[in-house]
Design a protein around this motif. Structure first.
Motif, mmCIF file in Angstrom:
data_model
loop_
_atom_site.group_PDB
_atom_site.id
_atom_site.type_symbol
_atom_site.label_atom_id
_atom_site.label_comp_id
_atom_site.label_asym_id
_atom_site.label_seq_id
_atom_site.Cartn_x
_atom_site.Cartn_y
_atom_site.Cartn_z
ATOM 1 N N PHE A 14 40.917 94.300 -31.946
ATOM 2 C CA PHE A 14 40.348 95.293 -32.856
ATOM 3 C C PHE A 14 39.584 94.628 -34.002
ATOM 4 N N TYR A 15 40.204 93.658 -34.665
ATOM 5 C CA TYR A 15 39.555 93.036 -35.831
ATOM 6 C C TYR A 15 38.318 92.245 -35.425
ATOM 7 N N ARG A 16 38.372 91.565 -34.288
ATOM 8 C CA ARG A 16 37.180 90.846 -33.831
ATOM 9 C C ARG A 16 36.055 91.825 -33.485
ATOM 10 N N ALA A 17 36.413 92.954 -32.886
ATOM 11 C CA ALA A 17 35.399 93.968 -32.562
ATOM 12 C C ALA A 17 34.826 94.577 -33.832
ATOM 13 N N ALA A 18 35.650 94.745 -34.858
ATOM 14 C CA ALA A 18 35.169 95.276 -36.129
ATOM 15 C C ALA A 18 34.150 94.336 -36.758
ATOM 16 N N ILE A 19 34.403 93.041 -36.696
ATOM 17 C CA ILE A 19 33.456 92.060 -37.240
ATOM 18 C C ILE A 19 32.122 92.161 -36.526
ATOM 19 N N LYS A 20 32.160 92.342 -35.206
ATOM 20 C CA LYS A 20 30.920 92.403 -34.407
ATOM 21 C C LYS A 20 30.285 93.798 -34.431
ATOM 22 N N ASP A 21 30.942 94.770 -35.089
ATOM 23 C CA ASP A 21 30.481 96.159 -35.106
ATOM 24 C C ASP A 21 30.358 96.712 -33.688
ATOM 25 N N SER A 22 31.390 96.427 -32.884
ATOM 26 C CA SER A 22 31.375 96.868 -31.487
ATOM 27 C C SER A 22 32.645 97.646 -31.130
ATOM 28 N N LEU A 23 33.242 98.314 -32.117
ATOM 29 C CA LEU A 23 34.488 99.028 -31.872
ATOM 30 C C LEU A 23 34.323 100.099 -30.800
ATOM 31 N N THR A 24 33.255 100.845 -30.860
ATOM 32 C CA THR A 24 33.051 101.928 -29.896
ATOM 33 C C THR A 24 32.827 101.388 -28.499
ATOM 34 N N THR A 25 31.966 100.386 -28.372
ATOM 35 C CA THR A 25 31.676 99.834 -27.045
ATOM 36 C C THR A 25 32.878 99.082 -26.471
ATOM 37 N N GLU A 26 33.797 98.664 -27.351
ATOM 38 C CA GLU A 26 35.008 97.989 -26.875
ATOM 39 C C GLU A 26 36.201 98.940 -26.844
ATOM 40 N N ASN A 27 35.880 100.250 -26.827
ATOM 41 C CA ASN A 27 36.845 101.311 -26.476
ATOM 42 C C ASN A 27 37.892 101.624 -27.547
ATOM 43 N N PHE A 28 37.547 101.427 -28.820
ATOM 44 C CA PHE A 28 38.416 101.838 -29.916
ATOM 45 C C PHE A 28 37.869 103.111 -30.577
ATOM 46 N N VAL A 29 38.767 103.996 -30.944
ATOM 47 C CA VAL A 29 38.437 105.188 -31.723
ATOM 48 C C VAL A 29 39.323 105.180 -32.963
ATOM 49 N N VAL A 30 38.706 105.335 -34.141
ATOM 50 C CA VAL A 30 39.449 105.306 -35.405
ATOM 51 C C VAL A 30 39.279 106.650 -36.111
ATOM 52 N N MET A 31 40.405 107.255 -36.508
ATOM 53 C CA MET A 31 40.382 108.534 -37.211
ATOM 54 C C MET A 31 41.249 108.472 -38.468
ATOM 55 N N GLN A 32 41.115 109.490 -39.288
ATOM 56 C CA GLN A 32 41.882 109.599 -40.526
ATOM 57 C C GLN A 32 43.153 110.407 -40.295
ATOM 58 N N LEU A 33 44.288 109.823 -40.695
ATOM 59 C CA LEU A 33 45.567 110.521 -40.616
ATOM 60 C C LEU A 33 46.076 110.746 -42.039
ATOM 61 N N VAL A 34 46.252 112.013 -42.390
ATOM 62 C CA VAL A 34 46.732 112.367 -43.732
ATOM 63 C C VAL A 34 48.250 112.531 -43.694
ATOM 64 N N ARG A 35 48.920 111.845 -44.597
ATOM 65 C CA ARG A 35 50.369 111.903 -44.668
ATOM 66 C C ARG A 35 50.823 112.382 -46.047
ATOM 67 N N LYS A 36 51.852 113.226 -46.037
ATOM 68 C CA LYS A 36 52.511 113.637 -47.275
ATOM 69 C C LYS A 36 54.016 113.552 -47.067
ATOM 70 N N PRO A 37 54.751 113.226 -48.113
ATOM 71 C CA PRO A 37 56.218 113.165 -47.967
ATOM 72 C C PRO A 37 56.795 114.498 -47.510
ATOM 73 N N ASN A 38 57.727 114.431 -46.600
ATOM 74 C CA ASN A 38 58.394 115.632 -46.112
ATOM 75 C C ASN A 38 59.535 115.993 -47.073
ATOM 76 N N PRO A 39 59.457 117.151 -47.769
ATOM 77 C CA PRO A 39 60.519 117.496 -48.730
ATOM 78 C C PRO A 39 61.874 117.721 -48.072
ATOM 79 N N ASN A 40 61.887 117.939 -46.768
ATOM 80 C CA ASN A 40 63.149 118.172 -46.059
ATOM 81 C C ASN A 40 63.678 116.920 -45.359
ATOM 82 N N TYR A 41 63.078 115.777 -45.647
ATOM 83 C CA TYR A 41 63.486 114.532 -44.995
ATOM 84 C C TYR A 41 64.899 114.144 -45.418
ATOM 85 N N ARG A 42 65.735 113.809 -44.446
ATOM 86 C CA ARG A 42 67.133 113.475 -44.719
ATOM 87 C C ARG A 42 67.486 112.059 -44.239
ATOM 88 N N GLY A 43 66.511 111.205 -44.087
ATOM 89 C CA GLY A 43 66.762 109.837 -43.667
ATOM 90 C C GLY A 43 66.457 109.618 -42.195
#
Length: 369
Positions: free
Chosen positions: A226-255
């Motif tokens: 992945f990192y080598r493909a990122a340097i070469k700007d070839s992520l798409t042609t080397e079959n990587f897809v990158v998306m945004q994942l939004v995370r928030k703390p779960n108020p009901n989390y119990r461990g």
């Protein structure tokens, strides 16, 4: 860091660049005498040697990239020096190493009745539980030292000498000096680091062909890829897809390891410029993002043992969630993270272990019919 073709193929390295030599001499800082038989190597690479009787050494076939040069000798402090290999040979001159100071205290040695249990946990977390791991063997587990907190359920380990690891899946013999191993069973969080050098196992031509194929499989979709493909700007042609994942703390989390977050995926691929940056240091790059990165490798299926978050309606591809403990993680031309404490992997990269580890100077091959 927080894991059949019907054609005759010609295997060609992707990067055919000039290879250089690194030379120098190792002496004792106290009396300036040369030190013979010292181990000199590039960390996590396949380049290593021993010093001659006069303390001199030569490392050959060094591929361009950023490396940590290591000198390791029993009775001396480990010497580390970061260097950038280019197209010219490198002379490190005379290097002075510091003898260790030992204080002799009376030590009472008692067998630890829990050592076998600690080692079983360590082996599974360090080598992994993959098919590759089943073909790995630690040949000298006696060099490991364990510390376990019954209250915290945290297992810590170091090695007072190099672990000798035989990986018959990828065809490597690995010498690994473990400096930090920390596994928190409560949250299933693992971090380990050390210095290592790789050697090819001896084998028949049939075995070598199998190892080349297995190494290629370990590389494809890996962080190094992945990192080598990122340097070469070839992520798409080397079959990587990158998306945004939004995370928030779960108020009901119990461990526990699950349900810690409320998560939502922005179903739109990110452009490289949104998470990849150049730096003012040659051969060093940065990755960072305000939310998590959701990285899919579309040429590989999801591992059945991977129970991390999978977004609704996403294909069953190998997926890694990358979160950041610092604004940026930095990596070099070889695709190796320089500040591993800054980044956490979950999913495909998170379950990869030493059994899938490749030397930093590994070169993938392309198939040309």
């Amino acid at each position: 860091m927080r894991k059949s073709l019907l054609f005759l193929l010609l295997l060609i390295p992707i990067r055919s660049l000039a290879q250089v030599k690194i030379t120098g001499k190792v002496i004792n800082m106290t009396d300036t005498k040369p030190i013979p038989n010292a181990s000199v190597f590039l960390n996590n690479a396949q380049v290593g040697n021993k010093t001659a009787d006069d303390g001199t050494f030569t490392l050959s076939n060094v591929k361009p990239g950023k490396y940590d040069f290591i000198i390791s000798i029993v009775g001396y402090e480990t010497y580390t020096y970061s260097l950038q290999a280019g197209s010219a040979n490198i002379d490190l001159g005379t290097i002075s190493v510091i003898p260790k100071t030992f204080q002799l205290n009376e030590v009472k040695i008692r067998p630890d009745p829990n050592r076998e249990r600690y080692y079983a946990i360590f082996r599974q977390q360090f080598l992994g539980s993959s098919a590759n791991a089943a073909q790995c063997k630690i040949l000298n587990s006696d060099v490991l030292d364990f510390d376990y907190g019954e209250d915290t359920r945290i297992l810590k380990a170091t090695s007072h000498d190099f672990l000798e690891i035989e990986n018959k899946a990828l065809g490597y013999h690995i010498r690994y000096k473990l400096t930090n191993f920390n596994f928190n069973a409560n949250i299933q969080m693992l971090y380990y680091e050390g210095i290592s050098v790789f050697e090819d196992l001896k084998g028949t031509e049939k075995q070598k062909r199998k190892w080349r194929k297995q190494r290629q499989q370990a590389y494809l979709g890996s962080p190094m890829h992945f990192y080598r493909a990122a340097i070469k700007d070839s992520l798409t042609t080397e079959n990587f897809v990158v998306m945004q994942l939004v995370r928030k703390p779960n108020p009901n989390y119990r461990g526990g390891p699950n349900n810690k977050y409320l998560q939502s995926l922005i179903n739109k691929p990110l452009g490289r410029a949104e998470f990849f940056k150049l730096t003012d240091q040659e051969g060093l790059f940065a990755i960072g993002y305000t939310d998590c990165l959701y990285i899919m490798y579309t040429k590989k299926g999801r591992d059945p043992s991977d129970n991390t978050f999978q977004a609704f309606n996403m294909p069953n591809n190998a997926t890694t969630i990358v979160s950041f403990e610092e604004p940026h993680a930095f990596f070099d031309n070889n695709g190796i993270i320089a500040n591993p404490h800054a980044i956490i992997y979950e999913g495909d990269w998170g379950i990869s272990r030493v059994a899938e580890m490749l030397p930093v100077d590994y070169e993938p091959v392309v198939d040309k019919k």
